[in-house]
Design a protein around this motif. Structure first.
Motif, short mmCIF file in Angstrom:
data_model
loop_
_atom_site.label_atom_id
_atom_site.label_comp_id
_atom_site.label_asym_id
_atom_site.label_seq_id
_atom_site.Cartn_x
_atom_site.Cartn_y
_atom_site.Cartn_z
N HIS A 121 43.64 28.65 38.12
CA HIS A 121 44.51 29.83 37.98
C HIS A 121 43.91 30.79 36.98
CE1 HIS A 121 48.30 27.49 39.42
NE2 HIS A 121 47.56 27.94 40.43
N VAL A 151 48.36 36.30 39.19
CA VAL A 151 47.57 35.08 39.01
C VAL A 151 46.75 34.86 40.27
CG1 VAL A 151 47.54 32.61 38.51
CG2 VAL A 151 49.28 34.07 37.46
N GLN A 174 43.58 34.49 30.58
CA GLN A 174 43.11 33.11 30.45
C GLN A 174 42.95 32.51 31.82
OE1 GLN A 174 45.27 30.51 31.74
NE2 GLN A 174 46.93 30.27 30.24
N TYR A 216 51.06 41.03 26.59
CA TYR A 216 51.18 39.98 27.62
C TYR A 216 52.61 39.44 27.62
CZ TYR A 216 51.20 35.36 29.63
OH TYR A 216 51.55 34.26 30.37
N GLU A 276 48.45 23.10 43.35
CA GLU A 276 49.88 23.43 43.29
C GLU A 276 50.31 24.03 44.63
OE1 GLU A 276 50.58 25.42 39.31
OE2 GLU A 276 51.46 23.43 39.21
N SER A 310 56.34 33.00 40.72
CA SER A 310 56.64 32.74 39.30
C SER A 310 55.51 31.98 38.64
CB SER A 310 57.90 31.85 39.22
OG SER A 310 57.57 30.50 39.59
N LEU A 311 55.65 31.82 37.31
CA LEU A 311 54.79 30.88 36.60
C LEU A 311 55.14 29.50 37.16
CD1 LEU A 311 55.27 32.18 32.95
CD2 LEU A 311 53.32 32.58 34.46
N THR A 312 54.16 28.60 37.22
CA THR A 312 54.45 27.27 37.78
C THR A 312 54.70 26.23 36.70
OG1 THR A 312 52.15 26.54 37.77
CG2 THR A 312 52.91 27.75 39.73
N THR A 313 54.66 26.68 35.44
CA THR A 313 55.07 25.78 34.37
C THR A 313 56.08 26.55 33.52
OG1 THR A 313 53.50 26.49 32.66
CG2 THR A 313 52.70 24.90 34.28
N PRO A 314 56.95 25.85 32.79
CA PRO A 314 57.90 26.55 31.94
C PRO A 314 57.19 27.57 31.07
CG PRO A 314 58.43 24.23 31.99
CD PRO A 314 57.14 24.39 32.74
N VAL A 365 44.83 34.02 35.06
CA VAL A 365 46.06 34.72 34.72
C VAL A 365 45.74 36.11 34.17
CG1 VAL A 365 48.17 34.64 33.33
CG2 VAL A 365 47.15 32.50 34.18
N HIS A 376 42.97 28.41 33.67
CA HIS A 376 43.25 26.99 33.47
C HIS A 376 43.29 26.32 34.84
CE1 HIS A 376 47.17 28.83 34.27
NE2 HIS A 376 47.38 27.71 34.94
N HIS A 426 44.87 22.96 37.44
CA HIS A 426 45.84 21.90 37.74
C HIS A 426 45.09 20.89 38.60
CE1 HIS A 426 49.28 24.41 36.43
NE2 HIS A 426 48.45 25.38 36.79
N TRP A 435 51.33 36.59 43.17
CA TRP A 435 50.34 35.55 43.47
C TRP A 435 49.33 36.04 44.49
CZ3 TRP A 435 48.83 31.20 41.24
CH2 TRP A 435 49.66 30.66 40.25
C1 LIG Z 1 49.88 31.48 31.32
C2 LIG Z 1 50.73 30.63 32.21
C3 LIG Z 1 51.90 30.05 31.74
C4 LIG Z 1 52.65 29.29 32.61
N1 LIG Z 1 52.24 29.09 33.90
C5 LIG Z 1 51.09 29.68 34.30
S1 LIG Z 1 50.58 29.44 35.94
N2 LIG Z 1 50.42 27.88 36.18
O1 LIG Z 1 51.64 29.92 36.80
O2 LIG Z 1 49.33 30.13 36.10
N3 LIG Z 1 50.34 30.45 33.50
#
Ligand SMILES: Cc1ccnc(S(N)(=O)=O)n1
Ligand SMILES: [Zn+2]
Length: 240
Positions: free
Chosen positions: A119, A143, A92, A131, A106, A176-180, A121, A94, A96, A188
């Motif tokens: 981003h 990402v 996917q 996944y 970010e 890491s992922l930047t959202t929970p 992913v 998306h 920010h 990265w």
């Molecule tokens: C699919 C997903 C979940 C959470 N965070 C991210 S991100 N913002 O690190 O790309 N991607």
């Protein structure tokens, strides 16, 4: 209630550690990238991005961003090379963004932010079956981060291939992922060259509402970015 999180005063990035203790981990993202502290690594081969036959499935507002999902049932759209030992499948993309100006990305570069950050992913389908499984493994996700800066040019649609800047020079680090759930599972790859989008396009992102349709308190979805996190001794490498 439960694991609701957001970008507001009460549920924003500074409170995520309560439900997601890894928020205070040793490889959190995003970070501030300081170019002359990044080490040029000759072992980093070129990034190879193949989105030619990508098949997008849908576009949706998941309450935190606008997301375009792809069919990841085979290796049609993959990224490989650079810091990656395997091809990673596009799942996917998306965005920010912020409410105005140079706030919204970010990652920052020497403290400077951009208006938005895209981003893309990807997940390691060679080593992991799904996944979900990859998303909790230290080399499970990759990402690709691309800065968007406001200008008067247009960008045509959402085909990720045409969203790439001319240069594929990049910085790379383990994060890491930047959202929970903030899983520390991301390699990265941040492109150095931003792409230009028009104020009109940025305006469209800013028009999106935070909550899904049925929710009645309409909050403007702006500033959906996590601030830079401590580097904790990590190396940032630069492509040559
Ligand atoms: C699919 C997903 C979940 C959470 N965070 C991210 S991100 N913002 O690190 O790309 N991607
Ligand atoms: Zn993101």
């Amino acid at each position: 209630t439960g694991h609701h999180w957001g970008y507001g005063k009460e549920d924003g990035p500074s409170s995520w550690y309560k439900n997601y203790p890894v928020a205070e981990g040793n490889r959190q993202s995003p970070i501030d990238i300081v170019p002359n502290e990044a080490s040029r690594d000759r072992d980093l081969g070129p990034l190879m991005i193949n989105y030619d036959h990508c098949t997008s499935i849908n576009i949706s507002n998941n309450g935190h961003s606008v997301v375009v999902e792809f069919n990841d049932s085979d290796d049609r759209s993959v990224i490989k090379g650079g810091p990656l030992d395997n091809p990673y499948r596009l799942k996917q993309f998306h965005f920010h963004w912020g409410g105005k100006g140079h706030e919204g990305s970010e990652h920052t570069v020497s403290g400077k932010g951009f208006a938005s950050e895209l981003h893309l992913v990807h997940w390691n389908a060679v080593k992991y079956k799904t996944y979900g499984e990859a998303s909790t493994a230290p080399d499970g996700l990759a990402v690709l981060g691309i800065f968007l800066e406001g200008s008067i040019t247009d960008f045509k649609g959402f085909n990720p291939k045409c969203l790439l800047p001319s240069s594929l020079h990049f910085w790379t680090y383990l994060g890491s992922l930047t959202t929970p759930p903030l899983h520390e599972s991301v390699i990265w790859i941040v492109l150095k060259e931003p792409i230009e989008v028009s104020e009109k396009q940025l305006g469209m992102l800013r028009m999106l509402l935070f909550t899904e349709e049925e929710d009645n308190q309409k909050m403007r979805m702006e500033n959906n970015f996590r601030p830079p996190q401590p580097l904790k001794g990590r190396r940032v490498r630069s492509s040559n």
